[in-house]
Design an enzyme around this catalytic site. Structure first.
Site, PDB file in Angstrom:
ATOM      1  N   GLY A 116      -1.338  -2.347  -6.809  1.00 37.70           N
ATOM      2  CA  GLY A 116      -2.337  -1.612  -7.577  1.00 37.70           C
ATOM      3  C   GLY A 116      -1.973  -1.433  -9.030  1.00 37.70           C
ATOM      4  O   GLY A 116      -2.523  -0.550  -9.695  1.00 37.70           O
ATOM      5  N   LEU A 139       5.913   0.334   2.346  1.00 40.62           N
ATOM      6  CA  LEU A 139       7.361   0.220   2.246  1.00 40.62           C
ATOM      7  C   LEU A 139       8.002   1.582   2.499  1.00 40.62           C
ATOM      8  O   LEU A 139       7.779   2.528   1.739  1.00 40.62           O
ATOM      9  CB  LEU A 139       7.774  -0.294   0.871  1.00 40.62           C
ATOM     10  CG  LEU A 139       7.162  -1.631   0.449  1.00 40.62           C
ATOM     11  CD1 LEU A 139       7.727  -2.063  -0.891  1.00 40.62           C
ATOM     12  CD2 LEU A 139       7.396  -2.696   1.507  1.00 40.62           C
ATOM     13  N   SER A 196      -3.487   1.396  -5.038  1.00 37.08           N
ATOM     14  CA  SER A 196      -3.118   0.304  -4.134  1.00 37.08           C
ATOM     15  C   SER A 196      -4.150   0.113  -3.031  1.00 37.08           C
ATOM     16  O   SER A 196      -4.372  -1.003  -2.569  1.00 37.08           O
ATOM     17  CB  SER A 196      -1.732   0.549  -3.535  1.00 37.08           C
ATOM     18  OG  SER A 196      -1.701   1.741  -2.774  1.00 37.08           O
ATOM     19  N   MET A 209       0.843  -1.191   0.000  1.00 30.61           N
ATOM     20  CA  MET A 209       0.000   0.000   0.000  1.00 30.61           C
ATOM     21  C   MET A 209       0.884   1.248   0.000  1.00 30.61           C
ATOM     22  O   MET A 209       1.526   1.571   0.999  1.00 30.61           O
ATOM     23  CB  MET A 209      -0.948  -0.015   1.195  1.00 30.61           C
ATOM     24  CG  MET A 209      -1.839  -1.263   1.231  1.00 30.61           C
ATOM     25  SD  MET A 209      -2.992  -1.308   2.622  1.00 30.61           S
ATOM     26  CE  MET A 209      -4.122   0.024   2.156  1.00 30.61           C
ATOM     27  N   SER A 210       0.907   1.925  -1.139  1.00 32.81           N
ATOM     28  CA  SER A 210       1.785   3.086  -1.305  1.00 32.81           C
ATOM     29  C   SER A 210       1.253   4.335  -0.634  1.00 32.81           C
ATOM     30  O   SER A 210       1.988   5.293  -0.413  1.00 32.81           O
ATOM     31  CB  SER A 210       1.984   3.369  -2.795  1.00 32.81           C
ATOM     32  OG  SER A 210       0.768   3.819  -3.365  1.00 32.81           O
ATOM     33  N   GLY A 211      -0.045   4.340  -0.345  1.00 35.13           N
ATOM     34  CA  GLY A 211      -0.683   5.556   0.138  1.00 35.13           C
ATOM     35  C   GLY A 211      -1.497   6.233  -0.939  1.00 35.13           C
ATOM     36  O   GLY A 211      -2.104   7.280  -0.721  1.00 35.13           O
ATOM     37  N   GLY A 212      -1.527   5.620  -2.136  1.00 35.90           N
ATOM     38  CA  GLY A 212      -2.301   6.142  -3.249  1.00 35.90           C
ATOM     39  C   GLY A 212      -3.618   5.405  -3.418  1.00 35.90           C
ATOM     40  O   GLY A 212      -3.884   4.397  -2.757  1.00 35.90           O
ATOM     41  N   VAL A 213      -4.435   5.891  -4.341  1.00 36.73           N
ATOM     42  CA  VAL A 213      -5.779   5.341  -4.511  1.00 36.73           C
ATOM     43  C   VAL A 213      -5.750   3.949  -5.144  1.00 36.73           C
ATOM     44  O   VAL A 213      -6.543   3.075  -4.754  1.00 36.73           O
ATOM     45  CB  VAL A 213      -6.662   6.318  -5.333  1.00 36.73           C
ATOM     46  CG1 VAL A 213      -6.113   6.495  -6.748  1.00 36.73           C
ATOM     47  CG2 VAL A 213      -8.101   5.848  -5.371  1.00 36.73           C
ATOM     48  N   CYS A 247      12.598  -0.972  -9.527  1.00 35.11           N
ATOM     49  CA  CYS A 247      11.961  -1.127  -8.216  1.00 35.11           C
ATOM     50  C   CYS A 247      11.063  -2.360  -8.201  1.00 35.11           C
ATOM     51  O   CYS A 247      11.047  -3.113  -7.226  1.00 35.11           O
ATOM     52  CB  CYS A 247      11.158   0.129  -7.872  1.00 35.11           C
ATOM     53  SG  CYS A 247      10.391   0.099  -6.235  1.00 35.11           S
ATOM     54  N   CYS A 280      10.087   9.057  -7.698  1.00 36.42           N
ATOM     55  CA  CYS A 280       9.716   9.310  -6.301  1.00 36.42           C
ATOM     56  C   CYS A 280      10.887   9.780  -5.448  1.00 36.42           C
ATOM     57  O   CYS A 280      10.694  10.512  -4.483  1.00 36.42           O
ATOM     58  CB  CYS A 280       9.076   8.067  -5.696  1.00 36.42           C
ATOM     59  SG  CYS A 280      10.206   6.670  -5.447  1.00 36.42           S
TER      60      CYS A 280
END
Length: 383
Positions: free
Chosen positions: A142, A49, A30, A24-28, A118, A217
């Protein structure tokens, strides 16, 4: 070439309840992927991560596990979904395998793709290895791509149902063993990004309106040339035209990429007044060569370090190739010879740079990928 098998069962062992680790990257994207995996009945655990030793040094709102804000957004999404959540520190591994590789590739005059690296080294190597060691069955992300089971039982990577959102290019480094433990819940949806955001809002996920970022990023301000200068220093060199005439100077050949047009700051215009593009980069003598657009035409390439999403091709074959994450497909013939992938284009293509990935497709199926080492240019006719 084979027909698409998109109608076949997707993912690892879809007929049973899986223990799934959702990145979960913190984006919508994922967040919705994790929610769909949980809704499908899987035992899902969320993990964010931490990829920077100093998260504040990464750009606020960056997509890709980089900021404290992203970590908090991921945690809140996991709470809403109702799944356990952890933060795993992979900063040292990310620095060595992605950031330092990125710098070294540019220093050598090549143009790398850090997102692809990555996926290869972090999400489906370091993360997947740890997940399997802890007893998880699969890693969920995602990404917009589809894993299907072929008629022979082997898993294949295919393009997403919606070609406009397809991300299979940056997943072309995954082998069959990694695909056996990969879940992409968004890959079989034809929903627009607005509809994915609407789904997130219906699920009560606060990231529904969070903007996407498509920049690198780990470059906080989006200034790649400045980032490289800080790591590699400055070294003034010459910008030459095709005849070897000096037409400008630069502060580091690493700051350029083949096909680049903007930011050249040339002191002498071309005789015909047409724009000039970067044709070659030579780190040995720190020179950059520029010329007309037609001099960028490439008819063939050789690529190294091939990785196959299944069984390697048995001999020469006709495929399509993609050279950039959001690039178009182009017809090619390709064969594996002496451990190298040799690709010939049906028609010349432009802007092909060493260091980029070439990804081969058979219909919607991803055959594999390799890193471009050398290119063959079309012969220019001169008056």
């Amino acid at each position: 070439m084979t027909d698409s098998t998109a109608a076949l069962p997707t993912g690892p062992s879809p007929d049973r309840r899986l223990r799934v680790l959702a990145a979960m990257s913190g984006g919508v994207d994922s967040a919705v992927a994790a929610a769909r995996a949980a809704e499908a009945g899987h035992d899902v655990t969320g993990v964010h991560l931490a990829l920077s030793a100093n998260p504040q040094s990464f750009r606020t709102g960056a997509r890709g596990c980089c900021t404290l804000e992203d970590s908090r957004d991921a945690r809140r999404a996991a709470d809403v979904i109702g799944i356990p959540f952890y933060v795993w520190d992979l900063a040292e591994r990310f620095k060595a395998d992605v950031v330092e590789d990125f710098v070294a590739e540019y220093e050598a005059g090549r143009t790398p793709n850090p997102c692809l690296r990555c996926n290869e080294k972090i999400k489906f190597a370091a993360l997947l290895d740890k997940a399997l060691a802890l007893g998880f069955d699969a890693v969920c992300t995602g990404h917009y791509a589809t894993v299907v089971v072929g008629a022979d039982g082997h898993r294949e990577l295919h393009r997403a149902s919606d070609a406009a959102k397809d991300q299979s290019y940056v997943l072309g480094v995954l082998d069959e063993q990694q695909l056996a433990h990969a879940l992409f819940p968004l890959g079989d949806t034809r929903a627009t990004k607005e509809e994915i955001r609407a789904e997130a809002e219906r699920r009560g996920l606060a990231v529904a309106k969070k903007p996407d970022s498509h920049d690198i990023c780990f470059i906080a301000d989006g200034d790649t040339q400045g980032f490289l200068a800080r790591h590699l220093g400055t070294a003034e060199g010459d910008i030459l035209d095709e005849t070897g005439e000096r037409v400008g100077t630069h502060t580091g050949a690493y700051g350029y990429t083949v096909g680049q047009r903007k930011g050249l700051r040339l002191g002498h215009p071309a005789p015909d007044g047409k724009p000039r593009y970067v044709l070659d980069i030579s780190p040995v003598d720190n020179t950059v060569t520029v010329g007309p657009a037609e001099a960028l035409d490439v008819t063939a390439l050789t690529a190294i370090r091939p990785r196959w999403c299944g069984t390697p091709p048995a001999g020469p074959g006709a495929y399509t190739a993609q050279l950039r994450a959001h690039g178009a497909e182009t017809p090619v013939t390709a064969e594996l010879a002496d451990g190298e992938l040799r690709v010939a284009f049906a028609a010349p293509v432009r802007g092909v740079a060493p260091g980029q990935a070439v990804v081969l497709y058979d219909g919607t199926r991803v055959v594999g990928s390799a890193t471009i080492a050398t290119t063959t240019r079309a012969v220019r006719a001169r008056g």
